[in-house]
Design a protein around this motif. Structure first.
Motif, mmCIF file in Angstrom:
data_model
loop_
_atom_site.group_PDB
_atom_site.id
_atom_site.type_symbol
_atom_site.label_atom_id
_atom_site.label_comp_id
_atom_site.label_asym_id
_atom_site.label_seq_id
_atom_site.Cartn_x
_atom_site.Cartn_y
_atom_site.Cartn_z
ATOM 1 N N ASP A 1 0.804 -1.214 0.000
ATOM 2 C CA ASP A 1 0.000 0.000 0.000
ATOM 3 C C ASP A 1 0.839 1.267 0.000
ATOM 4 O O ASP A 1 0.350 2.333 -0.388
ATOM 5 C CB ASP A 1 -0.924 0.012 1.222
ATOM 6 C CG ASP A 1 -1.905 -1.149 1.187
ATOM 7 O OD1 ASP A 1 -2.800 -1.117 0.340
ATOM 8 O OD2 ASP A 1 -1.746 -2.090 1.992
ATOM 9 N N ALA A 2 2.086 1.187 0.456
ATOM 10 C CA ALA A 2 2.934 2.380 0.518
ATOM 11 C C ALA A 2 4.356 1.969 0.844
ATOM 12 O O ALA A 2 4.629 0.859 1.304
ATOM 13 C CB ALA A 2 2.417 3.365 1.564
ATOM 14 N N VAL A 3 5.280 2.921 0.601
ATOM 15 C CA VAL A 3 6.685 2.762 0.973
ATOM 16 C C VAL A 3 7.088 3.980 1.787
ATOM 17 O O VAL A 3 6.684 5.107 1.476
ATOM 18 C CB VAL A 3 7.589 2.644 -0.279
ATOM 19 C CG1 VAL A 3 9.064 2.647 0.115
ATOM 20 C CG2 VAL A 3 7.254 1.382 -1.068
ATOM 21 N N VAL A 4 7.894 3.738 2.830
ATOM 22 C CA VAL A 4 8.432 4.822 3.645
ATOM 23 C C VAL A 4 9.954 4.781 3.535
ATOM 24 O O VAL A 4 10.566 3.748 3.803
ATOM 25 C CB VAL A 4 8.020 4.684 5.122
ATOM 26 C CG1 VAL A 4 8.598 5.847 5.943
ATOM 27 C CG2 VAL A 4 6.501 4.632 5.258
ATOM 28 N N LEU A 5 10.558 5.881 3.125
ATOM 29 C CA LEU A 5 12.011 6.020 3.179
ATOM 30 C C LEU A 5 12.329 6.811 4.432
ATOM 31 O O LEU A 5 11.962 7.985 4.551
ATOM 32 C CB LEU A 5 12.539 6.740 1.937
ATOM 33 C CG LEU A 5 12.372 6.009 0.604
ATOM 34 C CD1 LEU A 5 13.013 6.807 -0.521
ATOM 35 C CD2 LEU A 5 12.974 4.605 0.660
ATOM 36 N N ALA A 6 12.992 6.150 5.384
ATOM 37 C CA ALA A 6 13.188 6.737 6.710
ATOM 38 C C ALA A 6 14.659 6.967 7.014
ATOM 39 O O ALA A 6 15.552 6.346 6.424
ATOM 40 C CB ALA A 6 12.572 5.825 7.784
ATOM 41 N N GLY A 7 14.895 7.872 7.959
ATOM 42 C CA GLY A 7 16.260 8.131 8.407
ATOM 43 C C GLY A 7 17.091 8.805 7.333
ATOM 44 O O GLY A 7 16.642 9.711 6.635
#
Length: 259
Positions: free
Chosen positions: A137-143
Motif C-alpha cells: 500500500d505504501a513505501v516509507v524512506l526513513a532516516g
C-alpha cells in the motif's frame, strides 16, 4: 514544429539544476527520465510540469505525449538532462510525490515497506518497484535514506514511483511507532531474527522494516519491532542483498494476505 531548444537555453539550464538534491528539495521538483518514467508521471494528475523531448522521440512516442506539455530540445540539450548512458529522448520535470507519514498510513494499509537508512539508489528504487509489484500500500524512506528523487532511484523504480504512496520520514523510530499505532505488526528483517520467515504469521496488516545494505538495522530500532524475522539460508551464501530480501519478505506477506 518549433525550433528545438539548445543546451544553452535558460529553461534547459534551470531544469538541469534538478540534478542536485538541494535544488530538488528546495523546488520540490525532479526529473523523470525515459518513456516508462514519463508515462508513470503523466498518469498522476498534476505531477508533470513540462516534458522535454527530441523531435525523434516526439515522433516515436506520439501517443504517449499527445496531451503532454512538450518542449522540443535538441539531442545535446536532452543528454544534459539525462544521466543515462543512452538517453531515450524524453525527460519530464515533475512535482514531488511524497506525503506526510500520517497521511500515508491513514488509509489503513495492510502491507507497508519501511526502509531505514537505505543508501543505494538502485536498492531503494528496486524496493519501491517490488513493493508495487507485491501489492503493497505504501513505501516509507526513513532516516538517512537516499533521495527518492535521485535520478538513479527514479530509474530503478521503472515507473513504480508513480504507482503507490510514498512517505519520507527523518525518524525511523517514528515510522515504526506510527505503523504500530495504526494496527500494523512491524516485522524487522534480520538475519539473526528469532522467527523463521516461513513460520511467521503474515496474514494480518504488516509493516516490513528493512535496514542499511552494509550494517542492517540498528539494535535500538530493531528492538522496537514486534518481531525479528529471518529468511532461512539453505545454501552456503552468507546472506541476501537488501532488495532480494525485501522481495522475498514482501511476496511472502502478499501470498499470506491473499489466501
Amino acid at each position: 514544429m518549433s525550433t528545438p531548444l539548445t543546451v544553452g537555453n535558460g529553461r534547459v539550464k534551470e531544469a538541469r539544476k534538478l540534478s542536485r538534491r538541494s535544488v530538488r528539495t528546495e523546488r520540490r521538483l525532479f526529473l523523470a527520465d525515459g518513456p516508462k518514467a514519463v508515462e508513470g508521471a503523466l498518469s498522476v494528475a498534476g505531477c508533470v510540469v513540462e516534458v522535454f523531448a527530441t523531435p525523434l522521440a516526439l515522433e516515436q512516442h506520439a501517443e504517449l505525449l499527445a496531451e503532454a506539455p512538450v518542449t522540443l530540445v535538441d539531442d545535446r540539450a536532452l543528454a544534459s538532462l539525462s544521466d543515462s548512458v543512452s538517453p531515450a529522448g524524453v525527460v519530464a520535470v515533475c512535482r514531488h510525490l511524497d506525503a506526510p507519514l500520517e497521511h500515508v498510513v491513514r488509509a489503513s494499509p495492510r502491507l507497508l515497506a519501511v526502509c531505514a537508512d537505505v543508501r543505494d539508489p538502485g536498492n531503494a528504487g528496486t524496493v519501491i518497484r517490488t513493493a508495487d509489484a507485491a501489492g503493497a500500500d505504501a513505501v516509507v524512506l526513513a532516516g538517512q535514506s537516499v533521495d527518492a528523487y535521485n535520478p538513479k532511484t527514479v530509474r530503478a523504480t521503472v515507473g513504480s514511483l508513480f504507482h503507490l504512496p510514498l512517505a519520507i520520514e527523518p525518524d525511523p523510530a517514528a515510522a515504526v511507532r506510527e505503523a504500530q499505532a495504526r494496527g500494523l505488526t512491524v516485522l524487522a528483517a534480520d538475519g539473526a531474527g528469532e522467527v523463521d520467515l516461513f513460520d511467521a504469521d503474515l496474514s494480518g496488516p504488516t509493516a516490513w522494516l528493512f535496514g542499511n545494505e552494509a550494517w542492517g538495522l540498528p539494535e535500538d530500532l530493531a528492538a522496537l519491532a514486534d518481531h525479528r524475522v529471518a529468511i532461512p539460508i539453505h545454501g552456503r551464501a552468507e546472506s541476501l542483498n537488501l532488495s532480494t530480501a525485501a522481495a522475498v519478505c514482501l511476496y511472502a506477506s502478499a501470498r499470506a494476505q491473499r489466501r
